[in-house]
Scaffold this motif. Sequence first.
Motif, PDB file in Angstrom:
ATOM      1  N   THR A   3     -59.273   0.036  -8.554  1.00 51.24           N
ATOM      2  CA  THR A   3     -58.073  -0.437  -8.002  1.00 51.24           C
ATOM      3  C   THR A   3     -57.611  -1.232  -8.988  1.00 51.24           C
ATOM      4  N   TYR A   4     -56.411  -1.131  -9.328  1.00 54.69           N
ATOM      5  CA  TYR A   4     -55.651  -2.201 -10.321  1.00 54.69           C
ATOM      6  C   TYR A   4     -53.995  -2.190  -9.985  1.00 54.69           C
ATOM      7  N   LEU A   5     -53.669  -3.234 -10.805  1.00 51.28           N
ATOM      8  CA  LEU A   5     -52.148  -3.464 -10.582  1.00 51.28           C
ATOM      9  C   LEU A   5     -51.527  -2.828 -12.041  1.00 51.28           C
ATOM     10  N   VAL A  43     -57.643   4.680  -9.156  1.00 53.99           N
ATOM     11  CA  VAL A  43     -57.899   6.051 -10.114  1.00 53.99           C
ATOM     12  C   VAL A  43     -59.548   6.191 -10.227  1.00 53.99           C
ATOM     13  N   GLU A  44     -59.934   7.361 -10.178  1.00 52.51           N
ATOM     14  CA  GLU A  44     -61.493   7.631 -10.434  1.00 52.51           C
ATOM     15  C   GLU A  44     -61.661   8.463 -11.442  1.00 52.51           C
ATOM     16  N   ASP A  45     -62.473   7.818 -12.573  1.00 53.86           N
ATOM     17  CA  ASP A  45     -62.781   8.494 -13.783  1.00 53.86           C
ATOM     18  C   ASP A  45     -64.021   7.605 -14.413  1.00 53.86           C
ATOM     19  N   PHE A  46     -64.312   8.301 -15.594  1.00 53.54           N
ATOM     20  CA  PHE A  46     -65.355   7.619 -16.593  1.00 53.54           C
ATOM     21  C   PHE A  46     -64.520   6.569 -17.513  1.00 53.54           C
ATOM     22  N   ILE A  47     -65.478   5.391 -17.519  1.00 55.27           N
ATOM     23  CA  ILE A  47     -65.111   4.553 -18.757  1.00 55.27           C
ATOM     24  C   ILE A  47     -65.530   4.980 -19.921  1.00 55.27           C
ATOM     25  N   ARG A  79     -55.411  -2.952 -18.278  1.00 58.08           N
ATOM     26  CA  ARG A  79     -55.769  -4.439 -18.861  1.00 58.08           C
ATOM     27  C   ARG A  79     -56.920  -5.171 -17.802  1.00 58.08           C
ATOM     28  N   LEU A  80     -58.039  -5.634 -18.242  1.00 62.99           N
ATOM     29  CA  LEU A  80     -58.981  -5.890 -17.527  1.00 62.99           C
ATOM     30  C   LEU A  80     -58.387  -7.027 -16.437  1.00 62.99           C
ATOM     31  N   ASP A  81     -57.594  -8.001 -16.840  1.00 65.70           N
ATOM     32  CA  ASP A  81     -57.257  -9.028 -15.844  1.00 65.70           C
ATOM     33  C   ASP A  81     -56.359  -8.139 -14.551  1.00 65.70           C
ATOM     34  N   ILE A 115     -58.396  -4.894  -9.530  1.00 69.13           N
ATOM     35  CA  ILE A 115     -58.716  -5.703  -8.195  1.00 69.13           C
ATOM     36  C   ILE A 115     -60.118  -5.401  -7.689  1.00 69.13           C
ATOM     37  N   THR A 116     -60.544  -4.083  -7.791  1.00 67.96           N
ATOM     38  CA  THR A 116     -61.931  -3.554  -7.308  1.00 67.96           C
ATOM     39  C   THR A 116     -62.486  -2.483  -8.015  1.00 67.96           C
ATOM     40  N   LEU A 117     -63.685  -2.568  -7.963  1.00 66.43           N
ATOM     41  CA  LEU A 117     -64.333  -1.292  -8.415  1.00 66.43           C
ATOM     42  C   LEU A 117     -65.260  -1.006  -7.749  1.00 66.43           C
ATOM     43  N   GLU A 118     -65.438   0.568  -7.160  1.00 66.35           N
ATOM     44  CA  GLU A 118     -66.468   1.360  -6.609  1.00 66.35           C
ATOM     45  C   GLU A 118     -66.746   2.311  -7.041  1.00 66.35           C
ATOM     46  N   ASN A 119     -68.522   2.470  -7.306  1.00 64.42           N
ATOM     47  CA  ASN A 119     -69.014   3.543  -7.819  1.00 64.42           C
ATOM     48  C   ASN A 119     -70.124   4.192  -6.975  1.00 64.42           C
TER      49      ASN A 119
END
Length: 73
Positions: free
Chosen positions: A29-31, A39-43, A64-66, A69-73
């Motif tokens: 989750t990001y701004l 979005v759900e995908d592979f880095i 952009r990294l900053d 908001i959240t990460l879920e895996n």
Amino acid sequence: MADKYIPIACQLYDKLEELAVKKVKTKITYLDYYEEKVVEDFIVDFRTKNKEEFLILANGIEIRLDKIITLEN
């Protein structure tokens, strides 16, 4: 983006690298400007441009990294 980049914590960067190396599909989750997106995908990569750090997803989206908001895996 016109706003100033704020470097992220080392622990978060380490977690992002770990997810990329282990090829873990991640929900991010990001701004995007002032809109919250998910979005759900592979880095697949990281990139620095204009002294700002970005992650690149398999689908080509750059975040952009900053702005994370959240990460879920």
